[in-house]
Write a protein that holds these residues in place. Structure first.
Motif, PDB file in Angstrom:
ATOM      1  N   ILE A 133       0.842  -1.193   0.000  1.00  0.00           N
ATOM      2  CA  ILE A 133       0.000   0.000   0.000  1.00  0.00           C
ATOM      3  C   ILE A 133       0.877   1.242   0.000  1.00  0.00           C
ATOM      4  O   ILE A 133       1.856   1.332   0.746  1.00  0.00           O
ATOM      5  CB  ILE A 133      -0.924   0.011   1.228  1.00  0.00           C
ATOM      6  N   ALA A 134       0.547   2.178  -0.894  1.00  0.00           N
ATOM      7  CA  ALA A 134       1.387   3.363  -1.038  1.00  0.00           C
ATOM      8  C   ALA A 134       1.337   4.243   0.213  1.00  0.00           C
ATOM      9  O   ALA A 134       2.344   4.772   0.641  1.00  0.00           O
ATOM     10  CB  ALA A 134       0.941   4.165  -2.250  1.00  0.00           C
ATOM     11  N   TRP A 135       0.150   4.442   0.773  1.00  0.00           N
ATOM     12  CA  TRP A 135       0.039   5.243   2.003  1.00  0.00           C
ATOM     13  C   TRP A 135      -1.178   4.807   2.802  1.00  0.00           C
ATOM     14  O   TRP A 135      -2.096   4.198   2.261  1.00  0.00           O
ATOM     15  CB  TRP A 135      -0.015   6.727   1.723  1.00  0.00           C
ATOM     16  N   VAL A 136      -1.188   5.156   4.084  1.00  0.00           N
ATOM     17  CA  VAL A 136      -2.285   4.754   4.966  1.00  0.00           C
ATOM     18  C   VAL A 136      -3.220   5.947   5.164  1.00  0.00           C
ATOM     19  O   VAL A 136      -2.778   7.001   5.615  1.00  0.00           O
ATOM     20  CB  VAL A 136      -1.737   4.316   6.348  1.00  0.00           C
ATOM     21  N   PRO A 137      -4.481   5.803   4.824  1.00  0.00           N
ATOM     22  CA  PRO A 137      -5.404   6.919   5.083  1.00  0.00           C
ATOM     23  C   PRO A 137      -5.740   7.018   6.579  1.00  0.00           C
ATOM     24  O   PRO A 137      -5.550   6.043   7.306  1.00  0.00           O
ATOM     25  CB  PRO A 137      -6.646   6.533   4.268  1.00  0.00           C
ATOM     26  N   PRO A 138      -6.213   8.165   7.016  1.00  0.00           N
ATOM     27  CA  PRO A 138      -6.547   8.312   8.445  1.00  0.00           C
ATOM     28  C   PRO A 138      -7.714   7.397   8.819  1.00  0.00           C
ATOM     29  O   PRO A 138      -8.482   6.987   7.940  1.00  0.00           O
ATOM     30  CB  PRO A 138      -6.973   9.784   8.555  1.00  0.00           C
ATOM     31  N   PRO A 139      -7.845   7.086  10.114  1.00  0.00           N
ATOM     32  CA  PRO A 139      -8.957   6.242  10.575  1.00  0.00           C
ATOM     33  C   PRO A 139     -10.296   6.877  10.181  1.00  0.00           C
ATOM     34  O   PRO A 139     -10.396   8.095  10.061  1.00  0.00           O
ATOM     35  CB  PRO A 139      -8.802   6.235  12.096  1.00  0.00           C
TER      36      PRO A 139
ATOM     37  N   ARG B  37     -10.191  15.269   7.638  1.00  0.00           N
ATOM     38  CA  ARG B  37      -8.909  15.772   7.127  1.00  0.00           C
ATOM     39  C   ARG B  37      -9.097  17.045   6.325  1.00  0.00           C
ATOM     40  O   ARG B  37     -10.173  17.296   5.746  1.00  0.00           O
ATOM     41  CB  ARG B  37      -8.225  14.700   6.271  1.00  0.00           C
ATOM     42  N   LEU B  38      -8.040  17.857   6.309  1.00  0.00           N
ATOM     43  CA  LEU B  38      -8.025  19.043   5.464  1.00  0.00           C
ATOM     44  C   LEU B  38      -7.158  18.703   4.264  1.00  0.00           C
ATOM     45  O   LEU B  38      -5.945  18.543   4.391  1.00  0.00           O
ATOM     46  CB  LEU B  38      -7.440  20.243   6.219  1.00  0.00           C
ATOM     47  N   GLY B  39      -7.789  18.626   3.118  1.00  0.00           N
ATOM     48  CA  GLY B  39      -7.055  18.207   1.931  1.00  0.00           C
ATOM     49  C   GLY B  39      -6.365  16.889   2.221  1.00  0.00           C
ATOM     50  O   GLY B  39      -6.950  15.983   2.800  1.00  0.00           O
ATOM     51  N   TYR B  40      -5.119  16.804   1.839  1.00  0.00           N
ATOM     52  CA  TYR B  40      -4.386  15.596   2.241  1.00  0.00           C
ATOM     53  C   TYR B  40      -3.309  15.958   3.253  1.00  0.00           C
ATOM     54  O   TYR B  40      -2.414  15.190   3.543  1.00  0.00           O
ATOM     55  CB  TYR B  40      -3.799  14.892   1.009  1.00  0.00           C
ATOM     56  N   ALA B  41      -3.384  17.178   3.833  1.00  0.00           N
ATOM     57  CA  ALA B  41      -2.307  17.668   4.684  1.00  0.00           C
ATOM     58  C   ALA B  41      -2.446  17.243   6.143  1.00  0.00           C
ATOM     59  O   ALA B  41      -1.541  16.625   6.701  1.00  0.00           O
ATOM     60  CB  ALA B  41      -2.238  19.191   4.606  1.00  0.00           C
TER      61      ALA B  41
ATOM     62  N   LEU C 164     -13.931  20.257   6.157  1.00  0.00           N
ATOM     63  CA  LEU C 164     -13.079  19.065   6.258  1.00  0.00           C
ATOM     64  C   LEU C 164     -13.762  17.882   5.587  1.00  0.00           C
ATOM     65  O   LEU C 164     -14.985  17.840   5.451  1.00  0.00           O
ATOM     66  CB  LEU C 164     -12.808  18.758   7.730  1.00  0.00           C
ATOM     67  N   THR C 165     -12.959  16.949   5.207  1.00  0.00           N
ATOM     68  CA  THR C 165     -13.483  15.738   4.579  1.00  0.00           C
ATOM     69  C   THR C 165     -13.546  14.642   5.644  1.00  0.00           C
ATOM     70  O   THR C 165     -12.562  14.413   6.356  1.00  0.00           O
ATOM     71  CB  THR C 165     -12.536  15.282   3.452  1.00  0.00           C
ATOM     72  N   ALA C 166     -14.696  14.023   5.777  1.00  0.00           N
ATOM     73  CA  ALA C 166     -14.815  12.916   6.712  1.00  0.00           C
ATOM     74  C   ALA C 166     -14.037  11.732   6.132  1.00  0.00           C
ATOM     75  O   ALA C 166     -14.238  11.339   4.985  1.00  0.00           O
ATOM     76  CB  ALA C 166     -16.279  12.540   6.909  1.00  0.00           C
ATOM     77  N   CYS C 167     -13.128  11.182   6.930  1.00  0.00           N
ATOM     78  CA  CYS C 167     -12.260  10.134   6.396  1.00  0.00           C
ATOM     79  C   CYS C 167     -13.024   8.850   6.131  1.00  0.00           C
ATOM     80  O   CYS C 167     -12.551   7.973   5.401  1.00  0.00           O
ATOM     81  CB  CYS C 167     -11.103   9.880   7.362  1.00  0.00           C
ATOM     82  N   SER C 168     -14.223   8.714   6.728  1.00  0.00           N
ATOM     83  CA  SER C 168     -15.029   7.528   6.448  1.00  0.00           C
ATOM     84  C   SER C 168     -15.379   7.474   4.960  1.00  0.00           C
ATOM     85  O   SER C 168     -15.527   6.400   4.389  1.00  0.00           O
ATOM     86  CB  SER C 168     -16.302   7.557   7.298  1.00  0.00           C
ATOM     87  N   SER C 169     -15.472   8.654   4.337  1.00  0.00           N
ATOM     88  CA  SER C 169     -15.842   8.670   2.919  1.00  0.00           C
ATOM     89  C   SER C 169     -14.684   8.232   2.022  1.00  0.00           C
ATOM     90  O   SER C 169     -14.878   7.920   0.854  1.00  0.00           O
ATOM     91  CB  SER C 169     -16.306  10.070   2.518  1.00  0.00           C
ATOM     92  N   ASP C 170     -13.444   8.205   2.541  1.00  0.00           N
ATOM     93  CA  ASP C 170     -12.298   7.810   1.728  1.00  0.00           C
ATOM     94  C   ASP C 170     -12.331   6.332   1.368  1.00  0.00           C
ATOM     95  O   ASP C 170     -11.671   5.890   0.432  1.00  0.00           O
ATOM     96  CB  ASP C 170     -10.981   8.079   2.487  1.00  0.00           C
ATOM     97  N   ARG C 171     -13.072   5.570   2.157  1.00  0.00           N
ATOM     98  CA  ARG C 171     -13.010   4.122   1.981  1.00  0.00           C
ATOM     99  C   ARG C 171     -14.139   3.598   1.108  1.00  0.00           C
ATOM    100  O   ARG C 171     -14.222   2.410   0.857  1.00  0.00           O
ATOM    101  CB  ARG C 171     -13.073   3.444   3.351  1.00  0.00           C
TER     102      ARG C 171
END
Ligand SMILES: Nc1ncnc2c1ncn2[C@@H]1O[C@H](COP(=O)(O)OP(=O)(O)O)[C@@H](O)[C@H]1O
Ligand SMILES: [Mg+2]
Ligand SMILES: [Zn+2]
Ligand SMILES: [Zn+2]
Ligand SMILES: [Zn+2]
Lengths: 624, 267
Positions: B140-146, B151-155, B259-266
């Motif tokens: 995996i290239a990177w681990v997304p937040p829980p 998150r703000l952008g990807y920062a 902010l972006t809810a990290c639950s939506s990243d998955r």
């Protein structure tokens, strides 16, 4: 001024006319009864006179001594106060008269002397004095005359007299008619009427004058002050204040007027402020865009050069200056943008009871674990307050969780009671000065020296070569100031802004308590706060605040039946990271609550007894 | 289709020339467009690894340009820059999908740092794609937040806590776009952070500084001593051990909107 003149004169004229009418009516009835009395007096006098004539001639009549009768009547009739005396017989003939020329002339039964008995079909035998008198004019343009008739009855001595006996059936033998001129009385009456008119006019003018003066004093002057004030306000001077020295309706009007102008001035200040901010924001945006692009050229190239000339120290130094100064420019533009940045308001009117109910739902499960019952005693009259509903919800969640923790799982349950109510509190002692400015708008708020945990207001004081800071208590009315320097009462202390040395002294206005020098600073949008330089003196004045009077607060009490808090722990519980729960707590709950309540200009206090329970009391002003 | 490194879109020539100069010196190939329209025609002919775009431009502004890129399935990451260097613009840029925001005026190093991160980001993106294609879940290239984080952008990320405070940290993806982390400069307890403002500065071995844009406005109540002592902990565990601050947010509900809810990243 015209409107007062009309208002004042209208009132004056109205009152004057009412007085005039009253006096006129009174005078009319008064003079009428006066006239009646006078006339009655004359009537009485005339009757006496005619009786006297009758009795003085009676004897002569019996003896039929006509000459003596003539003589008597003439003598009497020549008196000034008597116009004429005559005796008429039944035939209507004038037998005797003081005016000798008319003797022998006849009048008929229709003459005034006869009608009073002969106007009815059956002649009357006796008539009262009222019907015997008559007032008439000889000619339409001559003076009034009063006439009185006195019938001469057929007495026994008369009918039985030997000389000229009258038959017994004759009841009335003739009539004695005496007339008196009323000129004298009429003059008196006219005189009286003149007096009454004069009196009425005098009363009218006197009353009007008094009313006019009173109206002027009680109505016109205060109203004029009001109009003067409206003119000032219309002219844009919103700081104009009408002296509120009365407690009648006009005083109330003045008070509400002052209140209104004050609100207006606040609103205008905000408007001006926001307008300034908005235009500053536009300006800043424009400036930022225009300046930042060329600045980028300078900064990128100079910093790039700096990178590439690391081996040339002489150029490096020059480039360093360019980069440093350009970065300084960047900071200036940035601070301009930061300043113009208007934060979006996050507060809105919300019902505190609903916020509490929502918080209760959030903690429901957690409370049931400890068998804690949450009793909500929410006041129905609690007004909506301007708050950040999410923040306040957090406050109650934290309080409920703490209370539940304090009850604990082993107590076999407990109760949290949350009560809301509205109350009125004096702003003195509970209002914090959160902003303070010198005339050049430097902030005087000092976060380093805190008084009871709140940033103080710092001013510089100088006297007799000494210099130091005075830290004012931000809680208005508590006066727990800290003096880095201690001027004696009455000294000429110079108070200045620590930043720009602008004078803060209020000249010519010594402290009303101790007479020392006073100074003042501005609370933006909320007026001036004055204070005394004397260390021992607690005098201070925040006129705008005190004028607003008591403020409405919403009070929320969260009471639990938990373990309570020990006395020596109490001062620490609001500190961040203070917790007695070890791993379970992080000690931030109450710190967060403190911050949020403070953010709403509210206050939180706590009452607790170990083993009994704890009550947290939050008070939030209804108007932010 | 030819391939180049960077496309810079700005109506100010001095900016585009500066970018050409600085990046050119690094051996990067840079194309210049003086308007969004011109940029789009470049993109029709050429693929770029990274795009740098101004916000305020005459015809199409930077945000509309970004939308148009996504519509055309241009995969190149975009760095936004503007003279209107406000927090709001920074947040807006990140929310709109820009990977970074550099306020004007910038130094050569600031530009370079952002460009290096952007190029690394592009590489990581490519790697992630090929991983997905190869279906090799072990690399995996990177681990997304829980999922419960925002998150703000990807920062940067933010995690809410029951007491009303929030924890703040840096995302794994951001850390992977920087090369050779040496240290982190942190704010102090009591400092005020602003959403979209720089909340931490990472220094790297190449001498560059990387500003991290913070996700929340509020006062710092606690700084993670572990990070202050040894910054490597951030890289090891960016979402738990490697948190930066505990913050008392002043406008959390408002900040969360951006902010972006990290639950939506998955999903
Ligand atoms: N209702 C309460 N009853 C008793 N003690 C309390 C109550 N609320 C707070 N405390 C005390 O104040 C401390 C700090 O509370 P808080 O700031 O919420 O942190 P935490 O709950 O994480 O410990 C608690 O640890 C506790 O000792
Ligand atoms: Mg707690
Ligand atoms: Zn000043
Ligand atoms: Zn003086
Ligand atoms: Zn005094």
């Amino acid at each position: 001024m015209k409107i007062f003149r009309t208002l004042g004169s209208k009132l004056t004229v109205a009152v004057g006319v009412i007085a005039l009418v009253t006096i006129a009516i009174f005078a009319f009835f008064n003079s009428r009864s006066d006239n009646k009395n006078l006339l009655a007096e004359v009537e009485r006098h005339a009757n006496q006179l005619s009786e006297a004539v009758k009795s003085s001639t009676e004897f002569d009549m019996l003896l039929n001594q006509r000459d003596r009768i003539h003589e008597t009547i003439k003598r009497l009739g020549n008196q000034e106060s008597i116009q004429r005396i005559r005796i008429l017989n039944k035939a209507g003939q004038i037998i005797y008269s003081s005016d000798t020329t008319e003797i022998g002339k006849a009048v008929d039964k229709k003459a005034e002397a006869c009608t009073m008995c002969h106007s009815a079909s059956e002649p009357l035998e006796r008539v009262g004095i009222k019907d015997r008198t008559r007032v008439f004019r000889v000619h339409p343009d001559s003076g009034r005359t009063l006439g009185i008739i006195n019938p001469i009855y057929n007495t026994t001595s008369c009918s039985s007299a030997a000389c000229h006996a009258h038959p017994k059936s004759q009841k009335v033998l003739g009539v004695l008619d005496v007339t008196l001129p009323l000129a004298e009385i009429d003059r008196a009456i006219r005189q009286g009427q003149r007096d009454v008119v004069l009196l009425a006019a005098g009363a009218f003018f006197a009353l009007s004058l008094i009313i006019g003066l009173l109206v002027r004093r009680w109505v016109a002057l205060p109203v004029r002050r009001l109009v003067e004030a409206t003119r000032h306000v219309a002219g844009g001077d919103l700081n104009y204040v009408i002296p509120e020295e009365r407690d009648d309706e006009l005083g109330m009007l003045a008070r509400s007027f002052n209140n209104m102008t004050q609100r207006l001035s606040e609103a205008r200040l905000q408007l001006v402020q926001s307008d300034k901010l908005a235009s500053l924001g536009r300006l800043a945006a424009g400036v930022a865009h225009e300046i930042n692009n060329p600045l980028t050229g300078v900064l990128t190239y100079s910093s790039f050069l700096q990178k590439r000339t690391k081996d040339q120290p002489d150029v490096q130094d020059d480039l360093k200056v360019i980069v440093r100064e350009t970065i300084r420019c960047r900071e200036i533009v940035k601070s301009l943008l930061d300043f113009a940045r208007q934060s979006v308001p996050k507060k809105s009117a919300a019902a505190i009871n609903e916020i509490i109910a929502r918080a209760a739902v959030v903690v429901e499960n957690q409370l049931s674990l400890n068998q804690v019952r949450l009793a909500q005693e929410l006041g129905a009259d609690v007004p909506p307050i301007t708050v950040d509903a999410n923040q306040l919800q957090q406050v109650f969640i934290n309080l409920f969780v703490n209370a539940s923790d304090a009850i604990g799982p082993d107590a076999g349950g407990g109760t949290i009671t949350v009560t809301t109510s509205r109350l009125k509190l004096s702003p003195i002692g509970i209002t914090q000065v959160k902003q303070a400015q010198c005339p050049k708008r430097h902030s005087l708020i000092n976060a380093e020296v805190r008084i009871d945990g709140k940033p103080s207001i710092r001013v510089r004081a100088r006297f007799e070569g000494n210099e130091g800071f005075i830290y004012r208590d931000p809680m208005y009315g508590l006066a727990r100031h800290q003096f880095g320097i201690a001027p004696e009462p009455g000294m000429d202390v110079q108070v200045t802004c620590p930043e720009c040395s602008s004078a803060l002294n209020v000249h010519g206005s010594p402290c009303p308590d101790c007479g020392s020098a006073t100074f003042a600073f501005e609370v933006p949008g909320k007026g001036m706060v004055e204070g005394c330089t004397n260390r021992a003196c607690t005098w201070q004045r925040w006129a705008e605040l005190e004028r607003l009077g008591d403020r409405d607060f919403v009070e929320i009490r969260v009471k639990d039946t938990g373990s309570g808090i020990a006395r020596d722990e109490l001062p620490r519980i609001f500190e961040p990271f203070y917790s007695t729960k070890g791993q379970k707590g992080n000690g931030l709950g109450l710190a967060v609550i403190w911050g949020i309540v403070d953010n709403h200009n509210g206050a939180i206090t706590v009452e607790s007894e170990v083993g009994v329970g704890t009550t947290f009391i939050i008070r939030i002003p209804v108007e932010p | 289709m030819t391939a180049r490194d960077i496309l810079v879109v700005d109506d100010e020539q001095v900016i585009t020339q500066a970018v050409v100069r600085v990046c050119g010196a690094e051996g990067l190939s840079v194309d210049v467009a003086s308007s969004a329209e011109q940029g789009l025609s470049h993109l029709a002919r050429t693929t770029y690894r990274l795009i740098i775009s101004d916000v305020m431009m005459a015809d199409i502004d930077g945000f509309a340009f970004l939308i148009e890129l996504r519509r055309r399935h241009v995969r190149a990451p975009l760095i936004m820059t503007t003279g209107m260097s406000t927090m709001e613009n920074a947040v807006r840029a990140l929310v709109s999908g820009a990977i970074d925001f550099i306020p004007k005026p910038f130094t050569a190093d600031e530009l370079l740092a952002a460009v290096r991160r952007g190029l690394r980001f592009a590489t990581l993106q490519d790697e992630a794609e090929s991983t997905a294609l190869d279906a090799r879940p072990d690399s995996i290239a990177w681990v997304p937040p829980p999922p419960q984080y925002h998150r703000l952008g990807y920062a940067s990320w933010l995690a809410t806590e029951v007491s009303g405070t929030v924890k703040v940290g840096i995302t794994d993806l951001f850390l992977r776009t920087i090369d050779g982390l040496q240290g982190v400069a942190l704010a102090a307890v009591g400092d005020e952070l602003l959403q979209g403002g720089r909340c931490a500065t990472i220094t790297t071995a190449d001498g560059l500084e990387h500003g991290v844009l913070g996700p929340v406005t509020g006062r710092v109540v606690e700084v993670n001593d572990a990070v202050a002592a040894a910054s490597a902990v951030i890289e090891r565990d960016p979402y738990f051990e490697g948190w930066l601050y505990r913050v008392l947010p002043s406008e959390l509900q408002y900040d969360l909107l951006h902010l972006t809810a990290c639950s939506s990243d998955r999903m």
